[in-house]
Design a protein around this motif. Sequence first.
Motif, short mmCIF file in Angstrom:
data_model
loop_
_atom_site.label_atom_id
_atom_site.label_comp_id
_atom_site.label_asym_id
_atom_site.label_seq_id
_atom_site.Cartn_x
_atom_site.Cartn_y
_atom_site.Cartn_z
N ASP A 163 -23.63 -18.79 24.07
CA ASP A 163 -25.02 -18.80 23.55
C ASP A 163 -25.22 -19.92 22.55
OD1 ASP A 163 -25.55 -16.48 24.93
OD2 ASP A 163 -25.45 -15.16 23.18
N ALA A 164 -24.18 -20.19 21.75
CA ALA A 164 -24.31 -21.13 20.63
C ALA A 164 -24.18 -22.58 21.05
CB ALA A 164 -23.25 -20.80 19.56
N VAL A 165 -23.82 -22.84 22.32
CA VAL A 165 -23.68 -24.23 22.79
C VAL A 165 -25.06 -24.88 22.86
CG1 VAL A 165 -22.99 -25.66 24.76
CG2 VAL A 165 -21.59 -23.68 24.10
N PRO A 166 -25.24 -26.07 22.30
CA PRO A 166 -26.54 -26.73 22.37
C PRO A 166 -26.98 -26.91 23.83
CG PRO A 166 -25.10 -27.86 20.80
CD PRO A 166 -24.26 -26.85 21.51
N GLY A 167 -28.24 -26.54 24.11
CA GLY A 167 -28.74 -26.62 25.48
C GLY A 167 -28.70 -25.29 26.19
N VAL A 168 -28.00 -24.30 25.58
CA VAL A 168 -27.91 -22.96 26.17
C VAL A 168 -28.80 -22.01 25.37
CG1 VAL A 168 -26.39 -20.97 26.54
CG2 VAL A 168 -25.57 -23.28 27.06
N LEU A 169 -29.50 -21.12 26.08
CA LEU A 169 -30.26 -20.06 25.41
C LEU A 169 -29.53 -18.72 25.50
CD1 LEU A 169 -33.85 -21.01 26.61
CD2 LEU A 169 -33.00 -21.12 24.26
N ASP A 170 -28.92 -18.45 26.65
CA ASP A 170 -28.27 -17.15 26.83
C ASP A 170 -27.27 -17.22 27.97
OD1 ASP A 170 -28.59 -14.05 26.16
OD2 ASP A 170 -28.26 -14.26 28.33
N ALA A 171 -26.15 -16.49 27.78
CA ALA A 171 -25.13 -16.42 28.82
C ALA A 171 -24.90 -14.97 29.22
CB ALA A 171 -23.83 -17.03 28.32
#
Length: 485
Positions: free
Chosen positions: A224-232
């Motif tokens: 979730d915290a990776v830039p470009g990601v909103l939700d996993a």
Amino acid sequence: MRIAIGGISVENSNFSPVPTTLPDFTVLRGDELLVGERYLGGVAQSHGVEARPDLTPGGVHVEFAPTLFARALPGGPLAADTYGALKTELLERLAAAGPVDGVYLDLHGAMYVDGMEDAEADLAAAVRGVVGPLPIIATSMDLHGNISAAYVREIDLLTAYRTAPHRDALETRQRAVRLLVRAIQEGLRPRIALVPIPVLLSGESTRTDVEPGQSLWASLAEVDAVPGVLDASLFVGFAWVDEPRAHAAAVVSGTDQAVIEHEARKLAQAYWDARHAFKFGVPAGSTDECIAWALRDNENGVFISDSGDNTTAGGVGDLPLVLERLLAHRIPSAVVGGLTDAEAVAACWQAGVGDAVETTVGGKLDTTHGQPLPVRGQVLALFDGDADKGRQAVLQVGAVKVVLTERRTAFMRIADFTQVGVDPLAHKIVVVKLGYLFPDLLRVAPKAYMALSPGAADQALTRLPYRRIARPMFPLDGEFTWQAA
Ligand SMILES: [Zn+2]
């Protein structure tokens, strides 16, 4: 900002001969959605009023337009006319809600409509058809849902439970709405990366509170915290439906296509690499083995899950097979929590407390896996105070107390027993029609075993007559190589 809310949430085993129809559903319409815990106090404050501040970063005013939310106990295939009626009304209410900036779809993800594959994709496409291409559609699901490319194409955001047994249902709905509000507010057009994983396991073997599930689902917060990601999200899938989309899946929503694809591949690969480590969280064996283990234990109140007839996974709940084995083994004392048989309940009510009853119990609905069991017993108690279960009767058959219910149900809490005057822990063996024990039972059970009994939720997946699922599939087809792509 206007957000429509609605959904159809049900899990259907197509190995059950008993259809799910309209009377099985609790249907909330319009403002009814905003009364009670599901949305009010959780997701939306009320129609046309300020939403909860913690859901609205920046203090934006969100107006929720509630449509229809229908939910049923997991069961057999959803009757096509029932699905049609619910879908039509949801769409009519959505159209009547006027222009919206977003839609929050509250789904389970393992809906199987008789004669139709990929029902969630059908519903999502219909919702998209009503609102048009611009509004953001966000959905939340159970991690035991089945995800297809066709479904993902119709929506913009997707998040799922991260605990099984489930403890984060409300939190998941909140996360979906929070992401939706954020996307609208920041003008984001999220994308979804889906990587299907050729692994089909039961929920009982993929718990998130034991390894390897614990580490896998815990890793989602880092993604979730990776830039470009909103939700996993990581989906186990739902094994008791014979559809091509029945398999595990990694799903990542976000704004950077390359990043979400990369992260989804990594999650899928990690799940695949862990496939051999998934195990049932409790000792599992045949019904006779489980009874033998329980009799060797010193403790009272040893739980045995009649997992093939697990009503929380689509089992019918009327199979008397474990009861028959308990009687055959002449166990000292036992209670069977929840055996559905409206006719037997009526016979007990007609006889009255203290009277003898000669009848048959169970095997009248799930005629694929069982048959009625003739019994002679004494009525210990009658109860009519639980809307979900209908009238109930406690019938003493030999050393076994059988709690008969009018309607299909699941005994998930100690209160399900105590409300009919039964203290489960005072008995040597407690049988429940579950797979894994739900938190309230797990807390008090001194020991638990899972019986690999037959039924519409059979845990021995190799016994199921699959014809439509993708092949090869682990573990059904043994060893094969696979790389996340
Ligand atoms: Zn689930």
